[in-house]
Design a protein around this motif. Structure first.
Motif, PDB file in Angstrom:
ATOM      1  N   ILE A  25       2.325  65.665  71.035  1.00  9.01           N
ATOM      2  CA  ILE A  25       1.205  65.233  72.337  1.00  9.01           C
ATOM      3  C   ILE A  25       0.050  65.045  71.875  1.00  9.01           C
ATOM      4  CG2 ILE A  25       1.567  64.792  74.568  1.00  9.01           C
ATOM      5  CD1 ILE A  25       4.019  65.304  75.431  1.00  9.01           C
ATOM      6  N   HIS A  26      -0.384  66.476  72.202  1.00 10.25           N
ATOM      7  CA  HIS A  26      -1.707  66.967  71.923  1.00 10.25           C
ATOM      8  C   HIS A  26      -2.738  66.544  70.666  1.00 10.25           C
ATOM      9  CE1 HIS A  26      -5.385  69.274  72.377  1.00 10.25           C
ATOM     10  NE2 HIS A  26      -5.030  69.595  70.744  1.00 10.25           N
ATOM     11  N   TYR A  27      -2.292  66.207  69.919  1.00 10.82           N
ATOM     12  CA  TYR A  27      -2.858  65.270  68.397  1.00 10.82           C
ATOM     13  C   TYR A  27      -3.073  63.437  68.591  1.00 10.82           C
ATOM     14  CZ  TYR A  27      -3.735  70.234  67.453  1.00 10.82           C
ATOM     15  OH  TYR A  27      -4.850  71.349  67.099  1.00 10.82           O
ATOM     16  N   LEU A  28      -1.673  63.276  68.767  1.00 11.84           N
ATOM     17  CA  LEU A  28      -1.690  61.654  69.299  1.00 11.84           C
ATOM     18  C   LEU A  28      -2.608  61.873  70.116  1.00 11.84           C
ATOM     19  CD1 LEU A  28       2.202  61.141  68.814  1.00 11.84           C
ATOM     20  CD2 LEU A  28       0.325  60.923  66.559  1.00 11.84           C
ATOM     21  N   GLY A  29      -2.998  62.321  71.112  1.00 12.20           N
ATOM     22  CA  GLY A  29      -4.181  61.700  72.501  1.00 12.20           C
ATOM     23  C   GLY A  29      -5.052  62.182  71.651  1.00 12.20           C
ATOM     24  N   LYS A  30      -5.723  63.342  71.065  1.00 10.26           N
ATOM     25  CA  LYS A  30      -7.082  62.952  70.769  1.00 10.26           C
ATOM     26  C   LYS A  30      -7.365  62.333  69.700  1.00 10.26           C
ATOM     27  CE  LYS A  30      -8.476  67.189  68.798  1.00 10.26           C
ATOM     28  NZ  LYS A  30      -9.424  67.555  69.648  1.00 10.26           N
ATOM     29  N   MET A  31      -6.314  61.960  68.680  1.00 11.27           N
ATOM     30  CA  MET A  31      -6.608  60.361  67.790  1.00 11.27           C
ATOM     31  C   MET A  31      -6.944  59.192  68.657  1.00 11.27           C
ATOM     32  SD  MET A  31      -3.387  60.973  65.220  1.00 11.27           S
ATOM     33  CE  MET A  31      -3.284  59.630  64.398  1.00 11.27           C
ATOM     34  N   GLN A  32      -6.208  58.932  69.671  1.00  7.74           N
ATOM     35  CA  GLN A  32      -6.061  57.944  70.509  1.00  7.74           C
ATOM     36  C   GLN A  32      -7.293  58.034  71.071  1.00  7.74           C
ATOM     37  OE1 GLN A  32      -2.661  58.187  72.419  1.00  7.74           O
ATOM     38  NE2 GLN A  32      -1.903  55.525  71.540  1.00  7.74           N
ATOM     39  N   ILE A  33      -7.642  59.185  71.949  1.00  5.74           N
ATOM     40  CA  ILE A  33      -8.757  59.243  73.294  1.00  5.74           C
ATOM     41  C   ILE A  33     -10.014  59.061  71.883  1.00  5.74           C
ATOM     42  CG2 ILE A  33      -9.927  59.993  75.597  1.00  5.74           C
ATOM     43  CD1 ILE A  33      -6.073  60.069  75.757  1.00  5.74           C
ATOM     44  N   GLU A  34     -10.374  59.955  72.006  1.00  4.85           N
ATOM     45  CA  GLU A  34     -11.335  60.963  70.731  1.00  4.85           C
ATOM     46  C   GLU A  34     -11.667  60.336  69.638  1.00  4.85           C
ATOM     47  OE1 GLU A  34     -11.693  65.122  70.697  1.00  4.85           O
ATOM     48  OE2 GLU A  34     -10.699  64.783  71.924  1.00  4.85           O
ATOM     49  N   HIS A  35     -10.445  59.516  69.037  1.00  9.02           N
ATOM     50  CA  HIS A  35     -11.062  59.024  67.360  1.00  9.02           C
ATOM     51  C   HIS A  35     -11.000  57.213  67.715  1.00  9.02           C
ATOM     52  CE1 HIS A  35     -12.125  62.165  65.749  1.00  9.02           C
ATOM     53  NE2 HIS A  35     -11.471  63.238  66.058  1.00  9.02           N
ATOM     54  N   LYS A  36     -10.161  56.808  68.872  1.00 11.52           N
ATOM     55  CA  LYS A  36     -10.155  55.492  68.698  1.00 11.52           C
ATOM     56  C   LYS A  36      -9.234  55.000  68.050  1.00 11.52           C
ATOM     57  CE  LYS A  36     -13.498  56.165  72.014  1.00 11.52           C
ATOM     58  NZ  LYS A  36     -12.753  56.553  73.819  1.00 11.52           N
ATOM     59  N   LEU A  37      -8.214  55.696  67.442  1.00 12.78           N
ATOM     60  CA  LEU A  37      -7.431  55.107  66.615  1.00 12.78           C
ATOM     61  C   LEU A  37      -6.301  54.330  66.939  1.00 12.78           C
ATOM     62  CD1 LEU A  37      -6.996  58.362  64.277  1.00 12.78           C
ATOM     63  CD2 LEU A  37      -8.758  56.043  63.974  1.00 12.78           C
ATOM     64  N   ASP A  38      -5.552  53.098  66.938  1.00 15.38           N
ATOM     65  CA  ASP A  38      -4.915  52.800  66.980  1.00 15.38           C
ATOM     66  C   ASP A  38      -3.940  53.338  66.639  1.00 15.38           C
ATOM     67  OD1 ASP A  38      -2.863  50.677  67.803  1.00 15.38           O
ATOM     68  OD2 ASP A  38      -3.591  48.599  66.805  1.00 15.38           O
ATOM     69  N   ILE A  39      -2.357  53.611  68.057  1.00 17.09           N
ATOM     70  CA  ILE A  39      -1.309  55.072  66.719  1.00 17.09           C
ATOM     71  C   ILE A  39      -0.229  53.615  66.634  1.00 17.09           C
ATOM     72  CG2 ILE A  39       0.126  56.488  67.587  1.00 17.09           C
ATOM     73  CD1 ILE A  39      -2.076  57.371  67.292  1.00 17.09           C
ATOM     74  N   SER A  40      -0.346  51.941  66.555  1.00 18.64           N
ATOM     75  CA  SER A  40       0.546  51.647  66.122  1.00 18.64           C
ATOM     76  C   SER A  40       0.210  50.991  64.511  1.00 18.64           C
ATOM     77  CB  SER A  40       0.400  50.831  66.843  1.00 18.64           C
ATOM     78  OG  SER A  40      -0.849  49.584  66.592  1.00 18.64           O
ATOM     79  N   LYS A  41      -0.433  51.155  63.973  1.00 20.67           N
ATOM     80  CA  LYS A  41      -0.914  50.977  62.816  1.00 20.67           C
ATOM     81  C   LYS A  41      -1.096  51.851  61.496  1.00 20.67           C
ATOM     82  CE  LYS A  41      -3.237  46.737  63.861  1.00 20.67           C
ATOM     83  NZ  LYS A  41      -4.037  45.637  63.961  1.00 20.67           N
ATOM     84  N   VAL A  42      -1.001  53.543  62.002  1.00 16.46           N
ATOM     85  CA  VAL A  42      -0.889  54.670  61.922  1.00 16.46           C
ATOM     86  C   VAL A  42       0.480  54.907  60.621  1.00 16.46           C
ATOM     87  CG1 VAL A  42      -1.487  57.285  61.622  1.00 16.46           C
ATOM     88  CG2 VAL A  42      -2.787  55.651  63.075  1.00 16.46           C
ATOM     89  N   LEU A  43      -0.067  55.445  58.899  1.00 14.75           N
ATOM     90  CA  LEU A  43       0.755  55.783  58.659  1.00 14.75           C
ATOM     91  C   LEU A  43       0.615  56.767  58.041  1.00 14.75           C
ATOM     92  CD1 LEU A  43       3.589  54.887  56.643  1.00 14.75           C
ATOM     93  CD2 LEU A  43       1.620  54.584  54.660  1.00 14.75           C
ATOM     94  N   MET A  44       1.678  57.597  58.435  1.00 18.35           N
ATOM     95  CA  MET A  44       2.013  59.435  58.058  1.00 18.35           C
ATOM     96  C   MET A  44       2.464  59.334  56.909  1.00 18.35           C
ATOM     97  SD  MET A  44       4.712  61.736  60.447  1.00 18.35           S
ATOM     98  CE  MET A  44       4.328  63.537  60.208  1.00 18.35           C
ATOM     99  N   ALA A  45       1.940  60.287  55.812  1.00 21.32           N
ATOM    100  CA  ALA A  45       2.162  61.319  55.331  1.00 21.32           C
ATOM    101  C   ALA A  45       2.812  62.467  55.754  1.00 21.32           C
ATOM    102  CB  ALA A  45       1.234  61.241  53.857  1.00 21.32           C
ATOM    103  N   THR A  46       3.089  63.270  54.399  1.00 23.27           N
ATOM    104  CA  THR A  46       3.967  64.785  55.353  1.00 23.27           C
ATOM    105  C   THR A  46       3.304  65.289  54.162  1.00 23.27           C
ATOM    106  OG1 THR A  46       6.359  64.234  54.617  1.00 23.27           O
ATOM    107  CG2 THR A  46       5.244  64.221  56.926  1.00 23.27           C
ATOM    108  N   SER A  47       2.752  66.887  53.754  1.00 27.59           N
ATOM    109  CA  SER A  47       3.537  67.524  52.604  1.00 27.59           C
ATOM    110  C   SER A  47       4.274  68.763  53.170  1.00 27.59           C
ATOM    111  CB  SER A  47       1.546  67.994  52.354  1.00 27.59           C
ATOM    112  OG  SER A  47       1.923  68.271  50.607  1.00 27.59           O
TER     113      SER A  47
END
Length: 237
Positions: A25-47
Motif C-alpha cells: 500500500i505504501h509504495y504503490l501510493g508513492k508511485m501514484q501520488i509522488e511520481h504520477k505513475l499509472d498503476i494500471s500500466k505497470v509491469l512488475m518484475a521480481t528478483s
C-alpha cells in the motif's frame, strides 16, 4: 495476538520493516501520488528467491501486471541481461516498469533467524535454504564452489558470496549477515543490468524496490525491510 508477537520479534531484528500488505500500500501510493505513475500500466518484475514461500509475500502480485521472473536461488537475477531485455520489451504502451528484488530470511516466534515453520510441516526448516546451505559450506575455510551445469545457481551464488565470507562468519548473526550480503549482490546486479540494457526500454521510468523479505509463520503476514526505493529515468543512466 500471534501476529502482534511476530511483529515484536521481526522488529527486534529489522526495526524498519513493515508488514507486507502495508509495504504494498505504501509504495504503490508513492508511485501514484509522488511520481504520477499509472498503476494500471505497470509491469512488475521480481528478483526474489524461487522458494515457493515468497509467492504470497506482497499484494503487488495482485495489483500489477506480471511478474516477469528474473530471480533464482537466493534472489540473484540469473535471467541476466537477456532477461532484463525481455522484461523491457514486455512493458505496456505508455506504461512503466517496477522491479521488486531482494533475498529472504525466516524467523521463528522464538526469534531464531534463518528458520521458519513451513505449511503443514511440524519442524522448522531453513529459509532461505540456499543461503543457509551456503553459510554452512562457508564455515570450511578450504571450501571453494565449483561451477557446474547440474547445480549452477547454487554454485554461482556461493561464488558471489566468497568476498563477503570473513564479514559473514565474524558477524554476531551470520544468518542475517549472509542475507545482507546477498541483498548487496542482487542490488548491484539489478543496477548493472538496467544500465547495460537501458536502450531496450521503450519507457523512461523504472521503479525499483529492494530489500529483505522476512518470512514468519503459515497463515501470517510476512514483512519487508526496504533498503532502496527509487524511480529511475533509464535514459539518463
Amino acid at each position: 495476538m500471534l501476529q502482534r508477537k511476530f511483529d515484536e520479534v521481526v522488529k527486534s531484528h529489522f526495526p524498519n520493516s513493515m508488514d507486507a500488505k502495508d509495504t504494498s500500500i505504501h509504495y504503490l501510493g508513492k508511485m501514484q501520488i509522488e511520481h504520477k505513475l499509472d498503476i494500471s500500466k505497470v509491469l512488475m518484475a521480481t528478483s526474489v528467491c524461487s522458494d515457493d514461500i515468497n509467492v504470497p509475500s506482497t499484494t503487488f502480485f495482485n495489483v500489477l501486471f506480471g511478474p516477469f521472473i528474473m530471480g533464482g536461488l537466493g534472489g540473484v537475477p540469473f535471467a541476466g541481461q537477456t532477461g532484463m531485455t525481455a522484461f523491457a520489451h514486455h512493458i505496456p504502451d505508455d506504461g512503466s516498469a517496477f522491479i521488486f528484488y531482494g533475498p529472504h530470511i525466516g524467523v521463528t516466534l522464538e526469534g531464531e533467524l534463518g528458520k521458519m515453520y513451513r505449511p503443514r510441516q511440524e519442524n522448522t526448516g531453513n529459509s532461505c535454504g540456499a543461503l543457509m546451505l551456503a553459510l554452512d559450506r562457508l564455515h570450511d575455510e578450504n571450501y571453494r564452489p565449483i561451477l557446474n551445469d547440474d547445480d549452477y545457481q547454487q554454485m554461482k551464488l556461493e561464488e558471489s558470496l566468497l568476498p563477503y565470507r570473513a564479514d559473514i562468519l565474524s558477524s554476531d548473526n551470520p544468518q542475517k549477515a549472509i542475507t545482507e550480503a546477498t541483498y548487496d549482490i542482487i542490488d548491484k546486479k539489478i543496477h548493472e543490468y538496467l544500465k547495460t540494457c537501458k536502450d531496450e526500454f521503450p519507457v523512461d521510468k523504472v521503479t525499483l524496490l529492494g530489500g529483505i523479505i522476512i518470512n514468519t509463520d503459515y497463515g501470517l503476514d510476512d514483512y519487508f525491510d526496504s533498503r532502496n526505493f527509487e524511480v529511475i529515468n533509464v535514459k539518463e543512466l
